[in-house]
Design a protein around this motif. Structure first.
Motif, PDB file in Angstrom:
ATOM      1  N   GLU A  30      49.221  22.520  56.201  1.00 14.73           N
ATOM      2  CA  GLU A  30      48.760  23.933  56.798  1.00 14.73           C
ATOM      3  C   GLU A  30      50.029  24.916  57.040  1.00 14.73           C
ATOM      4  OE1 GLU A  30      46.055  25.733  60.330  1.00 14.73           O
ATOM      5  OE2 GLU A  30      46.934  23.913  60.746  1.00 14.73           O
ATOM      6  N   GLY A  31      49.870  26.127  56.378  1.00 12.64           N
ATOM      7  CA  GLY A  31      50.768  27.107  56.593  1.00 12.64           C
ATOM      8  C   GLY A  31      52.047  27.324  55.703  1.00 12.64           C
ATOM      9  N   ASP A  32      51.987  26.032  54.532  1.00 14.07           N
ATOM     10  CA  ASP A  32      53.002  25.886  53.780  1.00 14.07           C
ATOM     11  C   ASP A  32      52.392  26.890  52.456  1.00 14.07           C
ATOM     12  OD1 ASP A  32      54.574  24.299  55.126  1.00 14.07           O
ATOM     13  OD2 ASP A  32      54.402  22.520  53.749  1.00 14.07           O
ATOM     14  N   PRO A  33      53.371  27.438  51.724  1.00 17.71           N
ATOM     15  CA  PRO A  33      52.702  28.248  50.344  1.00 17.71           C
ATOM     16  C   PRO A  33      52.270  27.345  49.523  1.00 17.71           C
ATOM     17  CG  PRO A  33      55.248  28.877  51.097  1.00 17.71           C
ATOM     18  CD  PRO A  33      54.852  27.613  51.938  1.00 17.71           C
ATOM     19  N   VAL A  34      51.199  27.888  48.893  1.00 15.17           N
ATOM     20  CA  VAL A  34      50.621  27.019  47.922  1.00 15.17           C
ATOM     21  C   VAL A  34      51.542  26.946  46.629  1.00 15.17           C
ATOM     22  CG1 VAL A  34      48.435  27.921  48.523  1.00 15.17           C
ATOM     23  CG2 VAL A  34      49.497  29.167  46.666  1.00 15.17           C
ATOM     24  N   HIS A  35      51.123  26.340  45.496  1.00 14.18           N
ATOM     25  CA  HIS A  35      51.865  26.160  44.441  1.00 14.18           C
ATOM     26  C   HIS A  35      52.336  27.504  43.756  1.00 14.18           C
ATOM     27  CE1 HIS A  35      50.470  22.111  44.647  1.00 14.18           C
ATOM     28  NE2 HIS A  35      49.307  22.425  44.399  1.00 14.18           N
ATOM     29  N   GLU A  36      53.588  27.712  43.320  1.00 16.00           N
ATOM     30  CA  GLU A  36      54.263  28.789  42.644  1.00 16.00           C
ATOM     31  C   GLU A  36      53.474  29.401  42.000  1.00 16.00           C
ATOM     32  OE1 GLU A  36      58.145  30.221  40.423  1.00 16.00           O
ATOM     33  OE2 GLU A  36      58.299  28.481  41.786  1.00 16.00           O
ATOM     34  N   ARG A  37      52.668  28.845  40.910  1.00 17.29           N
ATOM     35  CA  ARG A  37      51.733  29.420  40.126  1.00 17.29           C
ATOM     36  C   ARG A  37      50.542  30.366  40.663  1.00 17.29           C
ATOM     37  NH1 ARG A  37      47.719  25.948  36.060  1.00 17.29           N
ATOM     38  NH2 ARG A  37      46.665  27.715  35.115  1.00 17.29           N
ATOM     39  N   LEU A  39      50.879  31.546  43.990  1.00 21.57           N
ATOM     40  CA  LEU A  39      51.444  32.030  45.231  1.00 21.57           C
ATOM     41  C   LEU A  39      50.847  33.520  45.513  1.00 21.57           C
ATOM     42  CD1 LEU A  39      53.540  31.480  47.572  1.00 21.57           C
ATOM     43  CD2 LEU A  39      55.215  32.468  46.135  1.00 21.57           C
ATOM     44  N   TYR A  40      50.731  34.434  44.592  1.00 28.49           N
ATOM     45  CA  TYR A  40      50.370  35.800  44.776  1.00 28.49           C
ATOM     46  C   TYR A  40      48.684  35.848  44.219  1.00 28.49           C
ATOM     47  CZ  TYR A  40      55.271  36.161  45.639  1.00 28.49           C
ATOM     48  OH  TYR A  40      56.448  35.909  46.320  1.00 28.49           O
ATOM     49  N   GLU A  41      48.404  35.134  43.203  1.00 31.67           N
ATOM     50  CA  GLU A  41      47.178  35.538  42.724  1.00 31.67           C
ATOM     51  C   GLU A  41      46.626  33.984  42.515  1.00 31.67           C
ATOM     52  OE1 GLU A  41      45.519  38.487  39.669  1.00 31.67           O
ATOM     53  OE2 GLU A  41      46.607  36.927  38.562  1.00 31.67           O
ATOM     54  N   ALA A  42      45.492  33.776  43.262  1.00 28.21           N
ATOM     55  CA  ALA A  42      44.792  32.310  43.261  1.00 28.21           C
ATOM     56  C   ALA A  42      43.438  32.301  42.508  1.00 28.21           C
ATOM     57  CB  ALA A  42      44.965  31.733  44.412  1.00 28.21           C
ATOM     58  N   PRO A  43      42.763  31.429  42.070  1.00 29.30           N
ATOM     59  CA  PRO A  43      41.478  31.281  41.645  1.00 29.30           C
ATOM     60  C   PRO A  43      40.446  31.630  43.186  1.00 29.30           C
ATOM     61  CG  PRO A  43      42.271  29.380  40.843  1.00 29.30           C
ATOM     62  CD  PRO A  43      43.482  29.974  41.818  1.00 29.30           C
ATOM     63  N   LYS A  44      39.512  32.407  42.984  1.00 30.13           N
ATOM     64  CA  LYS A  44      38.742  32.775  44.124  1.00 30.13           C
ATOM     65  C   LYS A  44      38.141  31.663  44.582  1.00 30.13           C
ATOM     66  CE  LYS A  44      35.150  36.193  44.932  1.00 30.13           C
ATOM     67  NZ  LYS A  44      34.255  35.364  45.960  1.00 30.13           N
ATOM     68  N   PHE A  45      37.854  30.645  43.775  1.00 29.17           N
ATOM     69  CA  PHE A  45      36.965  29.315  44.598  1.00 29.17           C
ATOM     70  C   PHE A  45      37.910  28.941  45.783  1.00 29.17           C
ATOM     71  CE2 PHE A  45      39.508  26.756  41.663  1.00 29.17           C
ATOM     72  CZ  PHE A  45      39.835  25.706  42.499  1.00 29.17           C
ATOM     73  N   MET A  46      39.139  29.072  45.539  1.00 27.67           N
ATOM     74  CA  MET A  46      40.018  28.450  46.698  1.00 27.67           C
ATOM     75  C   MET A  46      40.090  28.921  47.904  1.00 27.67           C
ATOM     76  SD  MET A  46      43.577  27.549  44.174  1.00 27.67           S
ATOM     77  CE  MET A  46      44.551  26.638  45.541  1.00 27.67           C
ATOM     78  N   LEU A  47      39.951  30.542  47.977  1.00 25.67           N
ATOM     79  CA  LEU A  47      39.642  31.202  49.166  1.00 25.67           C
ATOM     80  C   LEU A  47      38.390  30.969  49.563  1.00 25.67           C
ATOM     81  CD1 LEU A  47      40.653  33.366  51.067  1.00 25.67           C
ATOM     82  CD2 LEU A  47      39.847  34.897  49.572  1.00 25.67           C
ATOM     83  N   ASP A  48      37.255  30.946  48.637  1.00 22.35           N
ATOM     84  CA  ASP A  48      35.971  30.791  49.062  1.00 22.35           C
ATOM     85  C   ASP A  48      35.657  29.339  49.834  1.00 22.35           C
ATOM     86  OD1 ASP A  48      35.227  33.476  48.116  1.00 22.35           O
ATOM     87  OD2 ASP A  48      34.539  32.584  46.101  1.00 22.35           O
ATOM     88  N   ASP A  49      36.349  28.448  49.178  1.00 27.24           N
ATOM     89  CA  ASP A  49      36.270  27.208  49.925  1.00 27.24           C
ATOM     90  C   ASP A  49      37.209  26.747  51.093  1.00 27.24           C
ATOM     91  OD1 ASP A  49      34.381  26.409  47.814  1.00 27.24           O
ATOM     92  OD2 ASP A  49      35.875  25.227  46.818  1.00 27.24           O
ATOM     93  N   GLY A  50      37.731  27.909  51.578  1.00 20.77           N
ATOM     94  CA  GLY A  50      38.627  27.775  52.728  1.00 20.77           C
ATOM     95  C   GLY A  50      40.176  27.040  52.551  1.00 20.77           C
ATOM     96  N   LEU A  51      40.271  26.853  51.439  1.00 21.56           N
ATOM     97  CA  LEU A  51      41.591  26.025  51.128  1.00 21.56           C
ATOM     98  C   LEU A  51      42.820  26.882  51.260  1.00 21.56           C
ATOM     99  CD1 LEU A  51      40.232  24.002  48.058  1.00 21.56           C
ATOM    100  CD2 LEU A  51      40.508  23.246  50.506  1.00 21.56           C
TER     101      LEU A  51
END
Length: 71
Positions: A30-37, A39-51
């Motif tokens: 929790e609170g750590d940056p996601v994978h560099e790939r 970092l700034y643009e991620a798949p929408k499902f990751m946000l929708d799933d609360g990840l």
């Protein structure tokens, strides 16, 4: 229905949530940056799933900010 190719852009950058840490403690904290790939643009499902969440919205336990010094 959303497409698997839908991406969401962070205001600052994406960090993992507590839910992601519980789901995958070996790779997500929790609170750590996601994978560099993602970092700034991620798949929408990751946000929708609360990840993931935007770092600007992430609680920063123990971190001092300028607002801590304003009376």
């Amino acid at each position: 229905m959303s497409d698997n190719n839908d991406m969401v852009t962070a205001k600052s950058f994406w960090v993992w949530t507590k839910k992601a840490e519980i789901k995958n403690p070996a790779h997500s904290r929790e609170g750590d940056p996601v994978h560099e790939r993602y970092l700034y643009e991620a798949p929408k499902f990751m946000l929708d799933d609360g990840l993931i969440q935007d770092s600007a919205d992430s609680p920063r336990e123990g971190q001092t900010t300028i607002f801590d010094y304003i009376f």
